[in-house]
Design an enzyme around this catalytic site. Sequence first.
Site, PDB file in Angstrom:
ATOM      1  N   GLY A   1      30.572  45.050  46.486  1.00 11.48           N
ATOM      2  CA  GLY A   1      31.641  44.580  45.604  1.00 11.48           C
ATOM      3  C   GLY A   1      32.515  43.556  46.318  1.00 11.48           C
TER       4      GLY A   1
ATOM      5  N   PHE B   1      38.785  42.388  44.649  1.00  6.72           N
ATOM      6  CA  PHE B   1      39.965  42.313  45.520  1.00  6.72           C
ATOM      7  C   PHE B   1      39.794  43.164  46.777  1.00  6.72           C
ATOM      8  CE2 PHE B   1      41.753  41.060  41.417  1.00  6.72           C
ATOM      9  CZ  PHE B   1      42.424  39.922  41.802  1.00  6.72           C
TER      10      PHE B   1
ATOM     11  N   GLU C   1      49.696  41.656  27.008  1.00  2.73           N
ATOM     12  CA  GLU C   1      49.428  40.239  27.305  1.00  2.73           C
ATOM     13  C   GLU C   1      48.529  39.608  26.238  1.00  2.73           C
ATOM     14  OE1 GLU C   1      50.169  40.630  32.107  1.00  2.73           O
ATOM     15  OE2 GLU C   1      48.125  40.546  31.421  1.00  2.73           O
TER      16      GLU C   1
HETATM   17  C1  LIG Z   1      42.074  42.292  32.080  1.00  3.46           C
HETATM   18  C2  LIG Z   1      42.643  42.852  33.357  1.00  3.46           C
HETATM   19  C3  LIG Z   1      43.929  42.509  33.750  1.00  3.46           C
HETATM   20  C4  LIG Z   1      44.483  43.011  34.932  1.00  3.46           C
HETATM   21  N1  LIG Z   1      45.747  42.629  35.294  1.00  3.46           N
HETATM   22  C5  LIG Z   1      46.243  43.057  36.481  1.00  3.46           C
HETATM   23  C6  LIG Z   1      47.525  42.594  36.930  1.00  3.46           C
HETATM   24  O1  LIG Z   1      48.199  41.835  36.236  1.00  3.46           O
HETATM   25  N2  LIG Z   1      47.970  43.026  38.149  1.00  3.46           N
HETATM   26  C7  LIG Z   1      47.221  43.871  38.941  1.00  3.46           C
HETATM   27  O2  LIG Z   1      47.654  44.213  40.036  1.00  3.46           O
HETATM   28  N3  LIG Z   1      46.027  44.322  38.528  1.00  3.46           N
HETATM   29  C8  LIG Z   1      45.510  43.939  37.332  1.00  3.46           C
HETATM   30  N4  LIG Z   1      44.290  44.390  36.917  1.00  3.46           N
HETATM   31  C9  LIG Z   1      43.579  45.380  37.752  1.00  3.46           C
HETATM   32  C10 LIG Z   1      42.891  44.715  38.933  1.00  3.46           C
HETATM   33  O3  LIG Z   1      42.142  43.617  38.493  1.00  3.46           O
HETATM   34  C11 LIG Z   1      42.027  45.761  39.606  1.00  3.46           C
HETATM   35  O4  LIG Z   1      42.849  46.822  40.041  1.00  3.46           O
HETATM   36  C12 LIG Z   1      41.289  45.168  40.799  1.00  3.46           C
HETATM   37  O5  LIG Z   1      40.397  44.173  40.366  1.00  3.46           O
HETATM   38  C13 LIG Z   1      40.529  46.247  41.556  1.00  3.46           C
HETATM   39  O6  LIG Z   1      39.844  45.653  42.618  1.00  3.46           O
HETATM   40  P1  LIG Z   1      38.453  46.261  43.100  1.00  3.46           P
HETATM   41  O7  LIG Z   1      38.088  45.516  44.332  1.00  3.46           O
HETATM   42  O8  LIG Z   1      38.531  47.736  43.157  1.00  3.46           O
HETATM   43  O9  LIG Z   1      37.435  45.951  41.906  1.00  3.46           O
HETATM   44  P2  LIG Z   1      37.049  44.577  41.219  1.00  3.46           P
HETATM   45  O10 LIG Z   1      38.024  43.507  41.534  1.00  3.46           O
HETATM   46  O11 LIG Z   1      36.787  44.915  39.803  1.00  3.46           O
HETATM   47  O12 LIG Z   1      35.672  44.179  41.933  1.00  3.46           O
HETATM   48  C14 LIG Z   1      34.513  44.953  41.800  1.00  3.46           C
HETATM   49  C15 LIG Z   1      33.347  44.104  42.241  1.00  3.46           C
HETATM   50  O13 LIG Z   1      32.206  44.952  42.362  1.00  3.46           O
HETATM   51  C16 LIG Z   1      31.076  44.300  41.816  1.00  3.46           C
HETATM   52  N5  LIG Z   1      30.139  45.344  41.387  1.00  3.46           N
HETATM   53  C17 LIG Z   1      30.372  46.332  40.490  1.00  3.46           C
HETATM   54  N6  LIG Z   1      29.275  47.103  40.369  1.00  3.46           N
HETATM   55  C18 LIG Z   1      28.335  46.586  41.202  1.00  3.46           C
HETATM   56  C19 LIG Z   1      26.988  46.946  41.505  1.00  3.46           C
HETATM   57  N7  LIG Z   1      26.381  47.984  40.925  1.00  3.46           N
HETATM   58  N8  LIG Z   1      26.321  46.204  42.413  1.00  3.46           N
HETATM   59  C20 LIG Z   1      26.920  45.128  43.002  1.00  3.46           C
HETATM   60  N9  LIG Z   1      28.184  44.747  42.739  1.00  3.46           N
HETATM   61  C21 LIG Z   1      28.883  45.462  41.861  1.00  3.46           C
HETATM   62  C22 LIG Z   1      31.657  43.497  40.638  1.00  3.46           C
HETATM   63  O14 LIG Z   1      30.788  42.429  40.278  1.00  3.46           O
HETATM   64  C23 LIG Z   1      32.992  43.032  41.228  1.00  3.46           C
HETATM   65  O15 LIG Z   1      32.868  41.770  41.850  1.00  3.46           O
HETATM   66  C24 LIG Z   1      43.712  43.901  35.745  1.00  3.46           C
HETATM   67  C25 LIG Z   1      42.415  44.247  35.344  1.00  3.46           C
HETATM   68  C26 LIG Z   1      41.882  43.734  34.162  1.00  3.46           C
HETATM   69  C27 LIG Z   1      40.477  44.110  33.752  1.00  3.46           C
END
Ligand SMILES: Cc1cc2nc3c(=O)[nH]c(=O)nc-3n(C[C@H](O)[C@H](O)[C@H](O)COP(=O)(O)OP(=O)(O)OC[C@H]3O[C@@H](n4cnc5c(N)ncnc54)[C@H](O)[C@@H]3O)c2cc1C
Length: 416
Positions: free
Chosen positions: A10, A13, A169
Amino acid sequence: MARPHVVIVGAGFGGLAAAHGLAGAAVDVTVIDRRNYHLFQPLLYQVATAGLSPAQIASPIRAILRKAANVRVVLGKVSEIDKSRRTVTVENRTVTYDYLVLATGARHSYFGHDDWEGAAPGLKKIDDATGIRRRILTAFEQAEAATSAEERRRLLTFVVVGGGPTGVEMAGAIAELARVALRHDFRTVDPRDARIVLVEGGPRLLAAFPAMLSHAAHRALEELGVEIRLGTPVGHCDACGATIGNQRIDCGTIVWGAGVMASAAAHWLGVEKDRIGRVMVGRDLAIAAHPEIYCIGDTAHALDGEGKTLPGLAPVAKQQGAYVARRLRALIAGKKTPGPFRYRSWGTMATIGRRAAVADLGWIKLHGTVAWLLWSAVHVSFLIGFRNRLVVMLDWLWSYVTFQSGARLITGPGSH
Ligand SMILES: Cc1cc2nc3c(=O)[nH]c(=O)nc-3n(C[C@H](O)[C@H](O)[C@H](O)COP(=O)(O)OP(=O)(O)OC[C@H]3O[C@@H](n4cnc5c(N)ncnc54)[C@H](O)[C@@H]3O)c2cc1C
């Protein structure tokens, strides 16, 4: 002697923060993602409402990690993990690891009604956003060509489900699109007649914010003409409308902004998960009995110092990624590892529209123009890449001055 191999699944962030933290360390790092780009999800709603183009909020992962010589990027979807052999299955290949960091995020959930997804798409990927944009813009086009007033009314009704930041939003942005950007563009219909209904099952909008900011957001949305239904859960969604409580609303577009479900990480690992599928992790963010496996971000259920569950927010994921990198650096160098993970919150924000936003910074609560300026500055500064920051800033400035939104393109399936 071979260097330890860290596999990060992944590049959202959390995963990117971990990869940046390990750049230049005495390890080989492999970052695996099913997409070739990192997506700035907080601005997805602007793509869905024609404010920004997809490329302005996404950047290629290889380009982001170009300078980290010890980091390799693999494009592919992970489907399995073997904890005893320490392997990850990526499509038809197997990658072995010494340390594994799972940062696979979350997706939306329909509370057991997955059949609603076709009628009420959620917002998680670029394709979701361009699909919703297509539905919204097509609804205005079809309303212009509609032959009955009833059909016109249905097409110009938009239902947004979920009164959290995404729902607020989306509802605000659809209202602005209809009342401001499109107002002179049609001849048969007046886009300002569009009805936007925001539905929330709980007693107030933005439940995670202090009550005064919820009320400020409520007022700002009402000023934009959004109809707000509180305490009324959605009973059904289909291609022609939605049932809210015991009332049927015929509409052309439904957007789903309620509920999330973690990725399949807990299933791959065969470990304990919470109600929304998140892996239970310790204060060091590792899973029980496997100190070499870490889960971070939206896919992890982690607690803060007071025993409260950390929210699914980008800064939580980023800080956890940076923490795991520091921990791995110390472990590999045989140094003392950092103490338990602590989340440092700088506050939370949500925007409603032109000069309307709310910001809870803990020590001060803001709404209106100041909160909106702060929201804009923070979101631009967190975008990846100078070009994206500059282009988004200029686009916002242009829209602010001209009352126009620049990305009003109907693309994808069904767009001829
Ligand atoms: C519409 C929306 C608005 C948001 N607004 C805000 C905001 O204003 N402020 C805020 O703080 N947070 C916001 N969030 C929440 C924030 O985006 C998430 O908390 C954050 O992205 C989490 O980061 P992460 O690294 O856990 O996952 P993500 O950023 O979702 O990254 C996960 C990654 O894993 C990859 N992945 C998933 N499954 C697999 C697999 N099986 N094999 C390979 N790769 C895989 C995906 O492609 C992705 O690149 C928002 C979320 C959404 C959906």
